[in-house]
Scaffold this motif. Structure first.
Motif, PDB file in Angstrom:
ATOM      1  N   TRP A  41       0.868  -1.188   0.000  1.00  0.00           N
ATOM      2  CA  TRP A  41       0.000   0.000   0.000  1.00  0.00           C
ATOM      3  C   TRP A  41       0.905   1.238   0.000  1.00  0.00           C
ATOM      4  O   TRP A  41       1.127   1.852   1.050  1.00  0.00           O
ATOM      5  N   THR A  42       1.375   1.586  -1.175  1.00  0.00           N
ATOM      6  CA  THR A  42       2.298   2.708  -1.330  1.00  0.00           C
ATOM      7  C   THR A  42       1.841   3.618  -2.467  1.00  0.00           C
ATOM      8  O   THR A  42       0.982   3.237  -3.272  1.00  0.00           O
ATOM      9  N   ALA A  43       2.444   4.785  -2.550  1.00  0.00           N
ATOM     10  CA  ALA A  43       2.026   5.788  -3.528  1.00  0.00           C
ATOM     11  C   ALA A  43       2.227   5.318  -4.958  1.00  0.00           C
ATOM     12  O   ALA A  43       1.476   5.709  -5.854  1.00  0.00           O
ATOM     13  N   GLU A  44       3.227   4.486  -5.193  1.00  0.00           N
ATOM     14  CA  GLU A  44       3.470   4.055  -6.575  1.00  0.00           C
ATOM     15  C   GLU A  44       2.380   3.129  -7.098  1.00  0.00           C
ATOM     16  O   GLU A  44       2.284   2.885  -8.308  1.00  0.00           O
ATOM     17  N   HIS A  45       1.539   2.609  -6.211  1.00  0.00           N
ATOM     18  CA  HIS A  45       0.419   1.757  -6.631  1.00  0.00           C
ATOM     19  C   HIS A  45      -0.914   2.486  -6.501  1.00  0.00           C
ATOM     20  O   HIS A  45      -1.970   1.850  -6.383  1.00  0.00           O
ATOM     21  N   ALA A  46      -0.858   3.802  -6.514  1.00  0.00           N
ATOM     22  CA  ALA A  46      -2.067   4.598  -6.306  1.00  0.00           C
ATOM     23  C   ALA A  46      -3.137   4.288  -7.341  1.00  0.00           C
ATOM     24  O   ALA A  46      -4.335   4.211  -7.011  1.00  0.00           O
ATOM     25  N   ARG A  47      -2.728   4.099  -8.589  1.00  0.00           N
ATOM     26  CA  ARG A  47      -3.717   3.870  -9.654  1.00  0.00           C
ATOM     27  C   ARG A  47      -4.501   2.583  -9.427  1.00  0.00           C
ATOM     28  O   ARG A  47      -5.688   2.496  -9.759  1.00  0.00           O
ATOM     29  N   ALA A  48      -3.874   1.585  -8.847  1.00  0.00           N
ATOM     30  CA  ALA A  48      -4.576   0.325  -8.590  1.00  0.00           C
ATOM     31  C   ALA A  48      -5.357   0.354  -7.278  1.00  0.00           C
ATOM     32  O   ALA A  48      -6.398  -0.312  -7.154  1.00  0.00           O
ATOM     33  N   ARG A 101      -1.951  -8.756   6.455  1.00  0.00           N
ATOM     34  CA  ARG A 101      -1.184  -9.181   5.274  1.00  0.00           C
ATOM     35  C   ARG A 101      -0.549  -8.020   4.522  1.00  0.00           C
ATOM     36  O   ARG A 101       0.002  -8.216   3.439  1.00  0.00           O
ATOM     37  N   ILE A 102      -0.620  -6.811   5.057  1.00  0.00           N
ATOM     38  CA  ILE A 102       0.065  -5.686   4.412  1.00  0.00           C
ATOM     39  C   ILE A 102       1.572  -5.853   4.583  1.00  0.00           C
ATOM     40  O   ILE A 102       2.072  -6.018   5.699  1.00  0.00           O
ATOM     41  N   THR A 103       2.293  -5.812   3.499  1.00  0.00           N
ATOM     42  CA  THR A 103       3.755  -6.015   3.537  1.00  0.00           C
ATOM     43  C   THR A 103       4.544  -4.711   3.449  1.00  0.00           C
ATOM     44  O   THR A 103       5.713  -4.672   3.825  1.00  0.00           O
ATOM     45  N   GLN A 104       3.921  -3.664   2.919  1.00  0.00           N
ATOM     46  CA  GLN A 104       4.603  -2.368   2.833  1.00  0.00           C
ATOM     47  C   GLN A 104       3.552  -1.269   2.876  1.00  0.00           C
ATOM     48  O   GLN A 104       2.525  -1.349   2.204  1.00  0.00           O
ATOM     49  N   LEU A 105       3.859  -0.205   3.685  1.00  0.00           N
ATOM     50  CA  LEU A 105       2.892   0.872   3.880  1.00  0.00           C
ATOM     51  C   LEU A 105       3.634   2.204   3.963  1.00  0.00           C
ATOM     52  O   LEU A 105       4.653   2.311   4.649  1.00  0.00           O
ATOM     53  N   ASP A 106       3.123   3.205   3.223  1.00  0.00           N
ATOM     54  CA  ASP A 106       3.671   4.559   3.357  1.00  0.00           C
ATOM     55  C   ASP A 106       2.544   5.511   3.747  1.00  0.00           C
ATOM     56  O   ASP A 106       1.419   5.087   4.043  1.00  0.00           O
ATOM     57  N   THR A 107       2.852   6.803   3.754  1.00  0.00           N
ATOM     58  CA  THR A 107       1.864   7.791   4.195  1.00  0.00           C
ATOM     59  C   THR A 107       0.615   7.769   3.320  1.00  0.00           C
ATOM     60  O   THR A 107      -0.517   7.881   3.808  1.00  0.00           O
ATOM     61  N   TYR A 108       0.823   7.600   2.004  1.00  0.00           N
ATOM     62  CA  TYR A 108      -0.317   7.581   1.099  1.00  0.00           C
ATOM     63  C   TYR A 108      -1.215   6.378   1.383  1.00  0.00           C
ATOM     64  O   TYR A 108      -2.449   6.502   1.454  1.00  0.00           O
ATOM     65  N   GLY A 109      -0.613   5.211   1.584  1.00  0.00           N
ATOM     66  CA  GLY A 109      -1.407   4.024   1.882  1.00  0.00           C
ATOM     67  C   GLY A 109      -2.136   4.142   3.207  1.00  0.00           C
ATOM     68  O   GLY A 109      -3.299   3.731   3.334  1.00  0.00           O
ATOM     69  N   TYR A 146       4.246  -0.158  11.552  1.00  0.00           N
ATOM     70  CA  TYR A 146       3.463   0.883  10.884  1.00  0.00           C
ATOM     71  C   TYR A 146       2.465   1.564  11.825  1.00  0.00           C
ATOM     72  O   TYR A 146       1.727   2.459  11.397  1.00  0.00           O
ATOM     73  N   ASN A 147       2.436   1.160  13.092  1.00  0.00           N
ATOM     74  CA  ASN A 147       1.472   1.754  14.028  1.00  0.00           C
ATOM     75  C   ASN A 147       1.687   3.252  14.200  1.00  0.00           C
ATOM     76  O   ASN A 147       0.734   4.040  14.178  1.00  0.00           O
ATOM     77  N   ASN A 148       2.938   3.649  14.363  1.00  0.00           N
ATOM     78  CA  ASN A 148       3.238   5.064  14.586  1.00  0.00           C
ATOM     79  C   ASN A 148       2.850   5.910  13.378  1.00  0.00           C
ATOM     80  O   ASN A 148       2.268   6.986  13.506  1.00  0.00           O
ATOM     81  N   LEU A 149       3.163   5.413  12.160  1.00  0.00           N
ATOM     82  CA  LEU A 149       2.807   6.118  10.929  1.00  0.00           C
ATOM     83  C   LEU A 149       1.304   6.283  10.818  1.00  0.00           C
ATOM     84  O   LEU A 149       0.800   7.381  10.529  1.00  0.00           O
ATOM     85  N   PHE A 150       0.570   5.214  11.078  1.00  0.00           N
ATOM     86  CA  PHE A 150      -0.885   5.279  10.936  1.00  0.00           C
ATOM     87  C   PHE A 150      -1.501   6.232  11.956  1.00  0.00           C
ATOM     88  O   PHE A 150      -2.435   6.990  11.638  1.00  0.00           O
ATOM     89  N   GLU A 151      -0.991   6.223  13.184  1.00  0.00           N
ATOM     90  CA  GLU A 151      -1.526   7.121  14.205  1.00  0.00           C
ATOM     91  C   GLU A 151      -1.266   8.587  13.858  1.00  0.00           C
ATOM     92  O   GLU A 151      -2.100   9.447  14.100  1.00  0.00           O
ATOM     93  N   LYS A 152      -0.092   8.883  13.290  1.00  0.00           N
ATOM     94  CA  LYS A 152       0.204  10.258  12.895  1.00  0.00           C
ATOM     95  C   LYS A 152      -0.688  10.707  11.750  1.00  0.00           C
ATOM     96  O   LYS A 152      -1.148  11.850  11.716  1.00  0.00           O
ATOM     97  N   VAL A 153      -0.943   9.809  10.784  1.00  0.00           N
ATOM     98  CA  VAL A 153      -1.848  10.149   9.684  1.00  0.00           C
ATOM     99  C   VAL A 153      -3.243  10.401  10.224  1.00  0.00           C
ATOM    100  O   VAL A 153      -3.917  11.366   9.842  1.00  0.00           O
ATOM    101  N   ARG A 154      -3.674   9.555  11.135  1.00  0.00           N
ATOM    102  CA  ARG A 154      -5.022   9.730  11.704  1.00  0.00           C
ATOM    103  C   ARG A 154      -5.108  11.029  12.505  1.00  0.00           C
ATOM    104  O   ARG A 154      -6.095  11.767  12.405  1.00  0.00           O
TER     105      ARG A 154
END
Length: 383
Positions: free
Chosen positions: A24-31, A60-68, A95-103
Protein backbone atom coordinates in the motif's frame (compact mmCIF):
# COMPACT_ATOMS: atom_id res chain seq x y z
CA UNK A 1 6.49 -5.53 -6.84
CA UNK A 2 3.02 -6.73 -5.81
CA UNK A 3 0.30 -4.13 -5.76
CA UNK A 4 -1.99 -3.92 -2.74
CA UNK A 5 -5.39 -5.59 -2.63
CA UNK A 6 -8.56 -4.91 -0.67
CA UNK A 7 -11.11 -7.69 -0.34
CA UNK A 8 -14.50 -7.10 1.25
CA UNK A 9 -17.24 -9.47 2.30
CA UNK A 10 -20.17 -9.27 4.72
CA UNK A 11 -19.59 -11.04 8.02
CA UNK A 12 -22.13 -12.59 10.31
CA UNK A 13 -24.87 -10.25 11.41
CA UNK A 14 -24.60 -6.66 10.23
CA UNK A 15 -20.80 -6.43 9.96
CA UNK A 16 -18.43 -5.95 7.02
CA UNK A 17 -14.95 -7.46 6.91
CA UNK A 18 -12.26 -5.79 4.79
CA UNK A 19 -8.91 -7.49 4.17
CA UNK A 20 -5.92 -5.43 2.96
CA UNK A 21 -2.81 -7.11 1.61
CA UNK A 22 0.34 -6.39 -0.41
CA UNK A 23 2.06 -3.07 -0.99
CA UNK A 24 0.00 0.00 0.00
CA UNK A 25 2.30 2.71 -1.33
CA UNK A 26 2.03 5.79 -3.53
CA UNK A 27 3.47 4.05 -6.58
CA UNK A 28 0.42 1.76 -6.63
CA UNK A 29 -2.07 4.60 -6.31
CA UNK A 30 -3.72 3.87 -9.65
CA UNK A 31 -4.58 0.33 -8.59
CA UNK A 32 -5.50 1.12 -4.96
CA UNK A 33 -7.92 3.98 -5.58
CA UNK A 34 -10.55 1.83 -7.39
CA UNK A 35 -10.32 -0.79 -4.63
CA UNK A 36 -11.10 1.79 -1.98
CA UNK A 37 -13.98 3.17 -4.07
CA UNK A 38 -15.40 -0.30 -4.50
CA UNK A 39 -15.15 -1.04 -0.77
CA UNK A 40 -16.91 2.16 0.22
CA UNK A 41 -19.48 2.59 -2.55
CA UNK A 42 -21.33 -0.71 -2.77
CA UNK A 43 -24.74 -0.61 -4.50
CA UNK A 44 -27.56 0.81 -2.47
CA UNK A 45 -25.27 2.46 0.08
CA UNK A 46 -25.37 6.20 -0.44
CA UNK A 47 -26.13 8.04 2.78
CA UNK A 48 -26.57 5.25 5.31
CA UNK A 49 -24.74 1.94 5.57
CA UNK A 50 -26.52 -1.42 6.14
CA UNK A 51 -23.53 -2.35 8.31
CA UNK A 52 -23.07 -1.16 11.87
CA UNK A 53 -19.57 -2.61 12.19
CA UNK A 54 -16.65 -2.45 9.74
CA UNK A 55 -13.37 -4.21 10.52
CA UNK A 56 -10.29 -3.78 8.31
CA UNK A 57 -7.76 -6.59 8.67
CA UNK A 58 -4.24 -5.26 7.84
CA UNK A 59 -2.30 -8.39 8.84
CA UNK A 60 -1.18 -9.18 5.27
CA UNK A 61 0.06 -5.69 4.41
CA UNK A 62 3.75 -6.02 3.54
CA UNK A 63 4.60 -2.37 2.83
CA UNK A 64 2.89 0.87 3.88
CA UNK A 65 3.67 4.56 3.36
CA UNK A 66 1.86 7.79 4.20
CA UNK A 67 -0.32 7.58 1.10
CA UNK A 68 -1.41 4.02 1.88
CA UNK A 69 -2.11 4.91 5.51
CA UNK A 70 -4.29 7.79 4.33
CA UNK A 71 -6.26 5.47 2.01
CA UNK A 72 -6.99 3.17 4.94
CA UNK A 73 -7.99 6.12 7.10
CA UNK A 74 -10.18 7.46 4.29
CA UNK A 75 -11.94 4.11 3.98
CA UNK A 76 -12.71 3.99 7.67
CA UNK A 77 -13.75 7.62 7.77
CA UNK A 78 -16.27 7.13 4.96
CA UNK A 79 -17.90 4.22 6.80
CA UNK A 80 -17.83 6.20 10.07
CA UNK A 81 -19.66 9.09 8.41
CA UNK A 82 -22.41 6.58 7.54
CA UNK A 83 -22.85 5.53 11.16
CA UNK A 84 -20.73 2.39 11.21
CA UNK A 85 -18.32 1.49 14.03
CA UNK A 86 -14.89 1.12 12.39
CA UNK A 87 -11.54 -0.25 13.51
CA UNK A 88 -8.26 -1.63 12.15
CA UNK A 89 -6.83 -4.93 13.35
CA UNK A 90 -3.59 -6.76 12.68
CA UNK A 91 -1.57 -3.78 11.44
CA UNK A 92 2.15 -4.67 11.61
CA UNK A 93 3.71 -2.92 14.65
CA UNK A 94 6.28 -1.08 12.54
CA UNK A 95 3.46 0.88 10.88
CA UNK A 96 1.47 1.75 14.03
CA UNK A 97 3.24 5.06 14.59
CA UNK A 98 2.81 6.12 10.93
CA UNK A 99 -0.88 5.28 10.94
CA UNK A 100 -1.53 7.12 14.20
CA UNK A 101 0.20 10.26 12.89
CA UNK A 102 -1.85 10.15 9.68
CA UNK A 103 -5.02 9.73 11.70
CA UNK A 104 -4.07 12.59 14.06
CA UNK A 105 -3.29 14.87 11.13
CA UNK A 106 -6.67 14.47 9.54
CA UNK A 107 -8.80 16.07 12.24
CA UNK A 108 -11.54 18.47 11.29
CA UNK A 109 -10.48 22.08 10.90
CA UNK A 110 -11.98 24.73 13.13
CA UNK A 111 -14.57 26.66 11.09
CA UNK A 112 -13.62 30.22 10.26
CA UNK A 113 -15.23 32.87 12.40
CA UNK A 114 -17.57 35.30 10.76
CA UNK A 115 -15.70 38.53 10.02
CA UNK A 116 -17.16 41.52 11.79
CA UNK A 117 -17.90 44.71 9.89
CA UNK A 118 -18.69 48.30 10.71
CA UNK A 119 -18.41 49.71 14.22
CA UNK A 120 -17.80 46.34 15.88
CA UNK A 121 -14.84 45.63 13.59
CA UNK A 122 -13.40 49.09 14.26
CA UNK A 123 -13.66 48.68 18.03
CA UNK A 124 -12.17 45.21 17.79
CA UNK A 125 -9.24 46.53 15.74
CA UNK A 126 -8.62 49.35 18.24
CA UNK A 127 -8.75 46.91 21.13
CA UNK A 128 -6.32 44.51 19.49
CA UNK A 129 -3.97 47.38 18.65
CA UNK A 130 -3.95 48.67 22.22
CA UNK A 131 -3.36 45.16 23.52
CA UNK A 132 -0.41 44.77 21.16
CA UNK A 133 1.00 48.14 22.27
CA UNK A 134 0.72 47.16 25.93
CA UNK A 135 2.36 43.81 25.20
CA UNK A 136 5.25 45.51 23.36
CA UNK A 137 5.80 47.99 26.21
CA UNK A 138 5.82 45.17 28.74
CA UNK A 139 8.33 43.22 26.64
CA UNK A 140 10.58 46.29 26.24
CA UNK A 141 10.62 46.82 30.02
CA UNK A 142 11.27 43.12 30.52
CA UNK A 143 14.27 43.13 28.17
CA UNK A 144 15.49 46.39 29.75
CA UNK A 145 15.42 44.71 33.16
CA UNK A 146 17.28 41.66 31.86
CA UNK A 147 19.78 43.97 30.17
CA UNK A 148 20.36 45.86 33.42
CA UNK A 149 20.92 42.60 35.30
CA UNK A 150 23.36 41.43 32.62
CA UNK A 151 25.21 44.76 32.82
CA UNK A 152 25.60 44.52 36.60
CA UNK A 153 26.68 40.89 36.24
CA UNK A 154 29.36 41.90 33.75
CA UNK A 155 30.49 44.75 36.00
CA UNK A 156 30.92 42.25 38.84
CA UNK A 157 32.76 39.84 36.53
CA UNK A 158 34.52 41.95 33.85
CA UNK A 159 36.24 38.93 32.34
CA UNK A 160 32.83 37.73 31.09
CA UNK A 161 32.26 40.81 28.94
CA UNK A 162 32.72 40.16 25.21
CA UNK A 163 34.91 43.11 24.31
CA UNK A 164 35.69 41.71 20.85
CA UNK A 165 31.99 41.60 20.04
CA UNK A 166 31.60 45.22 21.19
CA UNK A 167 34.45 46.37 18.92
CA UNK A 168 33.00 44.44 15.99
CA UNK A 169 29.57 46.05 16.43
CA UNK A 170 31.13 49.48 16.92
CA UNK A 171 32.91 49.12 13.59
CA UNK A 172 29.70 48.12 11.82
CA UNK A 173 27.39 50.62 13.54
CA UNK A 174 29.70 53.62 13.83
CA UNK A 175 32.71 53.52 11.51
CA UNK A 176 30.94 51.97 8.50
CA UNK A 177 28.04 54.42 8.85
CA UNK A 178 30.15 57.59 8.80
CA UNK A 179 30.09 58.13 4.98
CA UNK A 180 26.32 57.88 4.60
CA UNK A 181 25.74 59.95 7.76
CA UNK A 182 28.00 62.73 6.46
CA UNK A 183 26.34 62.69 3.03
CA UNK A 184 22.74 62.78 4.30
CA UNK A 185 23.29 65.38 7.03
CA UNK A 186 25.32 67.58 4.66
CA UNK A 187 22.39 67.57 2.24
CA UNK A 188 19.89 68.23 5.03
CA UNK A 189 21.89 71.23 6.22
CA UNK A 190 22.20 72.52 2.67
CA UNK A 191 18.46 72.18 2.01
CA UNK A 192 17.53 73.96 5.25
CA UNK A 193 19.88 76.83 4.43
CA UNK A 194 18.62 77.14 0.85
CA UNK A 195 14.97 77.19 1.87
CA UNK A 196 15.67 79.64 4.69
CA UNK A 197 17.54 82.04 2.42
CA UNK A 198 14.82 81.79 -0.23
CA UNK A 199 12.07 82.84 2.20
CA UNK A 200 14.05 85.18 4.50
CA UNK A 201 15.33 87.16 1.51
CA UNK A 202 11.82 88.58 1.10
CA UNK A 203 12.22 90.37 4.44
CA UNK A 204 15.90 91.19 4.00
CA UNK A 205 16.78 88.82 6.84
CA UNK A 206 19.19 86.51 5.07
CA UNK A 207 21.64 86.51 7.96
CA UNK A 208 19.10 84.91 10.31
CA UNK A 209 19.44 81.73 8.28
CA UNK A 210 22.61 81.08 10.27
CA UNK A 211 20.65 81.16 13.53
CA UNK A 212 18.02 78.81 12.13
CA UNK A 213 20.52 76.30 10.78
CA UNK A 214 22.60 76.33 13.95
CA UNK A 215 19.72 75.84 16.38
CA UNK A 216 17.78 73.32 14.28
CA UNK A 217 20.80 71.17 13.51
CA UNK A 218 22.37 71.13 16.97
CA UNK A 219 19.17 70.84 19.03
CA UNK A 220 16.82 68.74 16.91
CA UNK A 221 17.44 67.69 13.34
CA UNK A 222 21.04 66.55 13.63
CA UNK A 223 20.48 63.86 16.24
CA UNK A 224 16.98 63.05 14.95
CA UNK A 225 18.11 62.38 11.38
CA UNK A 226 21.05 60.30 12.60
CA UNK A 227 18.83 58.19 14.88
CA UNK A 228 16.27 57.61 12.13
CA UNK A 229 19.05 56.42 9.82
CA UNK A 230 20.52 54.21 12.55
CA UNK A 231 17.09 52.68 13.19
CA UNK A 232 16.75 51.82 9.50
CA UNK A 233 20.33 50.71 9.03
CA UNK A 234 21.56 49.10 12.25
CA UNK A 235 18.26 48.42 14.03
CA UNK A 236 16.96 46.36 11.14
CA UNK A 237 20.28 44.51 10.96
CA UNK A 238 20.08 43.63 14.65
CA UNK A 239 16.54 42.30 14.24
CA UNK A 240 17.47 40.25 11.18
CA UNK A 241 20.57 38.80 12.86
CA UNK A 242 18.81 37.79 16.08
CA UNK A 243 15.78 36.58 14.16
CA UNK A 244 17.91 34.33 11.97
CA UNK A 245 19.64 32.95 15.05
CA UNK A 246 16.24 32.31 16.63
CA UNK A 247 15.04 30.47 13.51
CA UNK A 248 18.16 28.25 13.48
CA UNK A 249 17.76 27.60 17.23
CA UNK A 250 21.18 29.07 17.96
CA UNK A 251 19.75 31.07 20.88
CA UNK A 252 18.31 27.89 22.38
CA UNK A 253 21.72 26.28 21.93
CA UNK A 254 23.32 29.14 23.91
CA UNK A 255 20.90 28.56 26.77
CA UNK A 256 21.62 24.83 26.64
CA UNK A 257 25.35 25.54 26.98
CA UNK A 258 24.67 27.75 30.00
CA UNK A 259 25.10 31.17 28.38
CA UNK A 260 22.70 34.07 28.83
CA UNK A 261 21.60 35.30 25.35
CA UNK A 262 21.00 38.80 26.73
CA UNK A 263 24.57 39.01 28.00
CA UNK A 264 26.13 37.38 24.94
CA UNK A 265 24.06 38.87 22.11
CA UNK A 266 22.07 41.89 23.30
CA UNK A 267 24.40 43.70 25.70
CA UNK A 268 27.33 44.23 23.24
CA UNK A 269 24.95 45.43 20.53
CA UNK A 270 23.17 47.98 22.70
CA UNK A 271 26.39 49.27 24.25
CA UNK A 272 27.80 49.71 20.74
CA UNK A 273 24.73 51.78 19.80
CA UNK A 274 24.94 53.91 22.95
CA UNK A 275 28.58 54.70 22.18
CA UNK A 276 28.15 55.12 18.42
CA UNK A 277 25.05 57.32 18.18
CA UNK A 278 26.48 60.36 20.06
CA UNK A 279 29.62 60.15 17.91
CA UNK A 280 27.57 59.95 14.72
CA UNK A 281 25.27 62.73 15.94
CA UNK A 282 28.28 65.01 16.45
CA UNK A 283 29.69 64.14 13.02
CA UNK A 284 26.28 64.62 11.43
CA UNK A 285 25.77 68.00 13.10
CA UNK A 286 29.17 69.22 11.86
CA UNK A 287 28.41 68.00 8.35
CA UNK A 288 25.01 69.71 8.37
CA UNK A 289 26.53 72.99 9.55
CA UNK A 290 29.16 72.71 6.83
CA UNK A 291 26.46 72.07 4.23
CA UNK A 292 24.49 75.07 5.48
CA UNK A 293 27.62 77.24 5.37
CA UNK A 294 28.46 76.21 1.79
CA UNK A 295 24.94 76.97 0.54
CA UNK A 296 24.85 80.25 2.48
CA UNK A 297 28.07 81.27 0.76
CA UNK A 298 27.26 80.11 -2.78
CA UNK A 299 23.50 80.78 -2.83
CA UNK A 300 22.99 83.50 -0.21
CA UNK A 301 26.24 85.41 -0.61
CA UNK A 302 27.06 85.14 3.11
CA UNK A 303 30.82 85.10 3.58
CA UNK A 304 32.12 82.09 5.55
CA UNK A 305 33.73 84.41 8.13
CA UNK A 306 30.41 86.17 8.68
CA UNK A 307 28.65 82.78 8.85
CA UNK A 308 31.03 81.54 11.57
CA UNK A 309 30.81 84.80 13.51
CA UNK A 310 27.01 84.78 13.45
CA UNK A 311 26.92 81.07 14.33
CA UNK A 312 29.14 81.73 17.35
CA UNK A 313 26.72 84.43 18.54
CA UNK A 314 23.51 82.44 17.97
CA UNK A 315 24.42 79.14 19.64
CA UNK A 316 25.99 78.15 22.92
CA UNK A 317 27.31 75.05 24.64
CA UNK A 318 23.78 74.40 25.95
CA UNK A 319 22.47 74.25 22.39
CA UNK A 320 25.04 71.57 21.54
CA UNK A 321 24.49 69.72 24.84
CA UNK A 322 20.74 69.37 24.25
CA UNK A 323 21.28 67.28 21.16
CA UNK A 324 24.07 65.20 22.70
CA UNK A 325 22.05 64.41 25.85
CA UNK A 326 19.23 62.94 23.76
CA UNK A 327 21.49 60.70 21.66
CA UNK A 328 22.22 57.90 24.20
CA UNK A 329 18.55 57.58 25.19
CA UNK A 330 17.48 57.33 21.55
CA UNK A 331 20.22 54.75 20.94
CA UNK A 332 18.99 52.71 23.90
CA UNK A 333 15.39 52.61 22.68
CA UNK A 334 16.51 51.68 19.14
CA UNK A 335 18.57 48.81 20.51
CA UNK A 336 15.83 47.56 22.84
CA UNK A 337 13.18 47.57 20.13
CA UNK A 338 15.48 45.94 17.56
CA UNK A 339 16.52 43.15 19.92
CA UNK A 340 12.96 42.66 21.20
CA UNK A 341 11.62 42.14 17.69
CA UNK A 342 14.50 39.86 16.76
CA UNK A 343 13.92 37.60 19.76
CA UNK A 344 10.20 37.35 18.87
CA UNK A 345 10.80 35.93 15.38
CA UNK A 346 9.08 32.60 14.76
CA UNK A 347 10.26 29.82 12.49
CA UNK A 348 9.38 31.31 9.10
CA UNK A 349 10.90 33.79 6.67
CA UNK A 350 7.60 35.70 6.67
CA UNK A 351 7.90 36.25 10.42
CA UNK A 352 11.48 37.48 10.02
CA UNK A 353 10.46 40.04 7.39
CA UNK A 354 7.47 41.23 9.42
CA UNK A 355 9.51 41.66 12.60
CA UNK A 356 12.26 43.53 10.76
CA UNK A 357 9.67 45.94 9.36
CA UNK A 358 8.07 46.34 12.79
CA UNK A 359 11.48 47.04 14.31
CA UNK A 360 12.19 49.96 11.98
CA UNK A 361 8.69 51.47 12.26
CA UNK A 362 8.50 51.21 16.06
CA UNK A 363 12.05 52.50 16.55
CA UNK A 364 11.46 55.60 14.41
CA UNK A 365 8.13 56.27 16.14
CA UNK A 366 9.64 55.99 19.62
CA UNK A 367 12.65 58.11 18.64
CA UNK A 368 10.32 60.92 17.57
CA UNK A 369 8.27 60.52 20.76
CA UNK A 370 11.42 60.73 22.90
CA UNK A 371 12.56 63.80 20.97
CA UNK A 372 9.22 65.47 21.69
CA UNK A 373 9.41 64.60 25.38
CA UNK A 374 12.93 66.01 25.63
CA UNK A 375 11.80 69.18 23.82
CA UNK A 376 9.04 69.70 26.40
CA UNK A 377 11.43 68.97 29.26
CA UNK A 378 14.16 71.35 28.08
CA UNK A 379 11.58 74.06 27.42
CA UNK A 380 10.20 73.67 30.94
CA UNK A 381 13.67 74.07 32.52
CA UNK A 382 14.50 77.01 30.27
CA UNK A 383 17.21 75.44 28.10
Amino acid sequence: MTSGTLEHAPSRGDGLDLTAAGHWTAEHARALEPLVDAATHTPGQIDQAPFTRVVLDATRITQLDTYGAWLIERTLRIWSSRGADTRVVGLPPIYNNLFEKVRAGQQKLTPLKHKQTGLVATLESVGRTMTAVASDLFTIFQIAGQLLMAFFSVCANPWRFRFTSLINHLERVCWNAVPIIILITFLIGAIIAQQGIFHFRTFGADIYVVDMVGVLVLRELGVLIVCIMIAGRSGSAYTAELGSMKMREEIDALRTMGFDPIEVLVLPRILALIIAVPILAFIGAMAALYGGGVVSWLYGGIDPKIFMSRLHESISVKTFAVGMIKAPFMALIIGLVACMEGLQVKGSAESLGAKTTDSVVKSIFLVIVIDGLFAVFFASVGI
